[in-house]
Design an enzyme around this catalytic site. Structure first.
Site, short mmCIF file in Angstrom:
data_model
loop_
_atom_site.label_atom_id
_atom_site.label_comp_id
_atom_site.label_asym_id
_atom_site.label_seq_id
_atom_site.Cartn_x
_atom_site.Cartn_y
_atom_site.Cartn_z
N TYR A 1 23.68 29.94 46.60
CA TYR A 1 24.51 31.09 46.18
C TYR A 1 25.57 30.68 45.15
O TYR A 1 25.93 31.47 44.28
CB TYR A 1 25.17 31.74 47.39
CG TYR A 1 24.21 32.54 48.24
CD1 TYR A 1 23.35 33.47 47.67
CD2 TYR A 1 24.15 32.36 49.62
CE1 TYR A 1 22.47 34.21 48.44
CE2 TYR A 1 23.26 33.09 50.40
CZ TYR A 1 22.42 34.02 49.80
OH TYR A 1 21.54 34.74 50.57
N LEU B 1 33.87 30.88 45.24
CA LEU B 1 33.77 30.48 46.64
C LEU B 1 32.47 31.00 47.24
O LEU B 1 32.10 32.15 47.04
CB LEU B 1 34.94 31.09 47.44
CG LEU B 1 34.82 31.01 48.96
CD1 LEU B 1 35.05 29.59 49.46
CD2 LEU B 1 35.82 31.94 49.64
N GLU C 1 37.83 28.00 34.87
CA GLU C 1 39.22 27.54 34.85
C GLU C 1 39.33 26.17 35.52
O GLU C 1 38.60 25.87 36.45
CB GLU C 1 40.05 28.58 35.64
CG GLU C 1 41.53 28.43 35.49
CD GLU C 1 42.27 29.45 36.36
OE1 GLU C 1 42.11 30.66 36.13
OE2 GLU C 1 42.99 29.02 37.26
N LYS D 1 25.18 28.50 42.82
CA LYS D 1 24.46 28.48 41.53
C LYS D 1 24.23 29.90 41.04
O LYS D 1 24.32 30.18 39.85
CB LYS D 1 23.11 27.78 41.70
CG LYS D 1 23.24 26.30 41.99
CD LYS D 1 21.93 25.77 42.54
CE LYS D 1 22.15 24.40 43.15
NZ LYS D 1 21.05 24.02 44.02
N CYS E 1 38.21 31.55 40.04
CA CYS E 1 37.94 30.88 41.31
C CYS E 1 36.55 31.26 41.77
O CYS E 1 36.14 32.41 41.61
CB CYS E 1 38.90 31.36 42.40
SG CYS E 1 40.57 30.85 42.12
N1 ACO Z 1 27.82 17.99 49.65
C1 ACO Z 1 27.13 17.54 48.56
N2 ACO Z 1 26.78 18.33 47.50
C2 ACO Z 1 27.15 19.61 47.55
C3 ACO Z 1 27.86 20.16 48.66
C4 ACO Z 1 28.19 19.28 49.73
N3 ACO Z 1 28.86 19.72 50.83
N4 ACO Z 1 28.06 21.48 48.42
C5 ACO Z 1 27.51 21.74 47.20
N5 ACO Z 1 26.97 20.62 46.69
C6 ACO Z 1 26.34 20.46 45.37
C7 ACO Z 1 24.87 20.21 45.44
O1 ACO Z 1 24.48 19.51 44.29
C8 ACO Z 1 24.32 21.61 45.43
O2 ACO Z 1 23.02 21.67 44.98
P1 ACO Z 1 21.79 21.30 45.99
O3 ACO Z 1 22.03 22.06 47.25
O4 ACO Z 1 20.57 21.78 45.23
O5 ACO Z 1 21.83 19.83 46.16
C9 ACO Z 1 25.24 22.26 44.42
O6 ACO Z 1 26.52 21.68 44.64
C10 ACO Z 1 25.41 23.76 44.54
O7 ACO Z 1 24.87 24.25 45.69
P2 ACO Z 1 24.86 25.80 46.02
O8 ACO Z 1 24.14 25.99 47.31
O9 ACO Z 1 24.36 26.60 44.85
O10 ACO Z 1 26.42 26.07 46.13
P3 ACO Z 1 27.25 26.68 47.32
O11 ACO Z 1 26.77 28.06 47.61
O12 ACO Z 1 27.30 25.74 48.44
O13 ACO Z 1 28.67 26.83 46.61
C11 ACO Z 1 30.78 26.06 45.94
C12 ACO Z 1 29.28 25.82 45.85
C13 ACO Z 1 31.08 27.49 45.46
C14 ACO Z 1 31.51 25.08 45.05
C15 ACO Z 1 31.16 25.88 47.44
O14 ACO Z 1 31.03 24.53 47.78
C16 ACO Z 1 32.57 26.32 47.76
O15 ACO Z 1 32.85 27.50 47.91
N6 ACO Z 1 33.50 25.36 47.91
C17 ACO Z 1 34.89 25.64 48.30
C18 ACO Z 1 35.64 26.28 47.17
C19 ACO Z 1 35.55 25.47 45.90
O16 ACO Z 1 35.73 24.27 45.89
N7 ACO Z 1 35.30 26.19 44.79
C20 ACO Z 1 35.28 25.61 43.47
C21 ACO Z 1 36.68 25.41 42.99
S1 ACO Z 1 36.78 25.21 41.25
C22 ACO Z 1 36.97 26.78 40.61
O17 ACO Z 1 37.12 27.69 41.39
C23 ACO Z 1 36.95 26.99 39.14
#
Ligand code: ACO
Ligand code: ZN
Length: 439
Positions: free
Chosen positions: A317, A307, A339, A319, A305
């Site tokens: 973060y 987050l 996963e 990335k 997971c």
């Molecule tokens: N809307 C559109 N694109 C988004 C969004 C959003 N709200 N959030 C992230 N992205 C995309 C973008 O392409 C972004 O890149 P950019 O900012 O250069 O355009 C890219 O994802 C990653 O951005 P980061 O800033 O590096 O990622 P962030 O720190 O926001 O974390 C994460 C991404 C971990 C998926 C976050 O959104 C999160 O915690 N989500 C809730 C939990 C979740 O869904 N986790 C993944 C489940 S799958 C698994 O765990 C295996």
């Protein structure tokens, strides 16, 4: 198709309410806009009395935070304490959006002229052969569109039933008050709570602010338990063994589930390592996000997971955490993959990461290169490389075999679209021994 939204609705403590957005309401919702003629108003009242209270499963349009009407489905309803005897509020799912935007709304947000009710006769789902109501079937079809294709119909239904209504609406963590996204199975004594107060260091959670204040006076942690395995200026990564820090691991899972939809909550945290990213200052190391990793994975998962807490999202973060998980795999001399299922935001983040890493290599590389070589260089599993390159249409079938077509202009275009990476992971700053060797 996935729908992405701007959900980072976070307020620093003391600024603005973060609970599910509901307006002040009167006991009798206003009639729709009309020229005010009596017959029209009477007709509206008659219609209202036949359809209210709305049944669970009703489809109707609802005014959202953007001021526009969007189609919703009623997931649950409850009597509102200050309304008349027949006044309900409704928990709705916006069918165009991800479930994290589900919320309680009042009647005056609903356009009763658009009400559509589902007949509950049974239909057969062709994929599963299961008999279900038209309403359930539509629910499954819809959820599949949202990117949960990998769950079978039965487990999806079970999941939806147990998690349909968000229980905790907000949490306090460090200096932030954060709106939650999904249901999380906190122990029964928290059933009546809509807000929880977390200690940002040990992640213990409490029902009341005063309890947290008392706790903070005696909690001696100023960073996650476990070993600091990486430090680069103000960023730190801690490795926490779920077996050695069981309560912390469980607390982290409860917290994370509030933002993760289709993930099972593992009570058996013994089997996992948690990698917690922190921003550090003179008050301590403040959790930004984390990923978990099974100590042993037969499926070559290098991340279970991931987050980033909402106040820290969209800063790179995610990335960083993904890059870090592959850095660990490189040290283990293994390939890895996250996963499944991936959430919509998870998939976007991974797609972006894979695109950048692979295309950077292809741009610099001279001569032929195979998927296997790319996999060895990056620790990205071959299947993920293939699907990434295929989705970018960089794989072509020529003279009986698949080849990677790396036209520099096309690569540049894709790289630009994939955006920037997060903070760099400096391999030399990682002080770490793989779990197997530690033991
Ligand atoms: N809307 C559109 N694109 C988004 C969004 C959003 N709200 N959030 C992230 N992205 C995309 C973008 O392409 C972004 O890149 P950019 O900012 O250069 O355009 C890219 O994802 C990653 O951005 P980061 O800033 O590096 O990622 P962030 O720190 O926001 O974390 C994460 C991404 C971990 C998926 C976050 O959104 C999160 O915690 N989500 C809730 C939990 C979740 O869904 N986790 C993944 C489940 S799958 C698994 O765990 C295996
Ligand atoms: Zn504490």
């Amino acid at each position: 198709m996935v729908s992405i939204d701007n959900t980072n609705s976070t307020t620093a403590n003391g600024h603005g309410a973060a609970a599910a957005a509901v307006d002040d309401m009167s006991t009798d919702p206003p009639a729709p806009e009309s020229n005010g003629s009596q017959p029209e108003f009477d007709a509206y009242r008659r219609r209202k009395s036949t359809i209210l209270p709305l049944e669970v499963g009703t489809r109707v349009n609802c005014r959202w935070r953007d001021g526009k009407y969007h189609p919703v489905k009623v997931i649950e309803r409850r009597k509102h304490f200050s309304g008349g005897s027949n006044y309900y509020e409704y928990y709705v799912h916006y069918t165009e959006f991800n479930r994290r935007l589900d919320e309680w709304v009042h009647l005056d947000q609903l356009d009763l002229g658009s009400v559509e009710t589902d007949v509950d006769d049974k239909v057969e789902d062709k994929v599963t052969g299961l008999k279900m109501t038209r309403h359930q079937k539509r629910k499954i079809d819809e959820t599949h569109i949202e990117g949960h294709e990998e769950l079978d119909a039965a487990s999806l239904r079970e999941h939806e039933e147990f998690t349909k209504v968000k229980n905790i609406a907000t949490i306090e963590l460090g200096k932030y008050e954060i709106e939650t996204w999904y249901f999380s199975p906190f122990p029964p004594e928290y059933n009546e709570c809509t807000k929880l107060f977390f200690c940002e260091f040990c992640l213990n959670f409490m029902k009341r602010k005063e309890q947290l204040q008392r706790h903070m006076k005696k909690c001696d942690l100023k960073h996650p338990p476990g070993d600091e395995i990486y430090r680069d200026k103000t960023l730190s990564m801690f490795e926490v063994d779920g077996k050695k820090n069981k309560i912390y691991g469980q607390n982290l899972c409860y917290l994370a589930k509030l933002f993760l939809d289709h993930k099972t909550l593992y009570y058996d945290v013994d089997l996992f390592l948690f990698y917690v990213l922190c921003e550090c200052d003179d008050r301590g190391c403040h959790m930004v996000g984390y990923f978990s990793k099974e100590k042993q994975s037969e499926e070559s998962y290098n991340l279970a997971c991931i987050l980033t807490l909402p106040p820290y999202q969209r800063k790179g973060y995610g990335k960083f955490l993904i890059a870090f998980s592959y850095e660990l795999s490189k040290k283990e001399a293994k390939v890895g993959t996250p996963e499944r299922p991936l959430s919509d935001l998870g998939l976007l983040s991974y797609r972006g990461y894979w695109t950048r890493v692979l295309l950077d290599i292809l741009k610099k590389h001279k001569g032929n290169i195979s998927i296997k070589e790319l996999s060895d260089m990056t620790a990205i599993k071959a299947e993920d490389i293939l699907t990434t390159l295929q989705s970018l249409e960089l794989i072509q079938y020529r003279k009986g075999q698949h080849v990677i077509c790396a036209d520099p202009k096309v690569l540049d275009r894709h790289l630009k679209a994939a955006g920037r990476g997060g903070p760099d992971v400096e391999g030399s700053k990682l002080i770490w021994t793989p779990y197997k060797e530690q033991n």
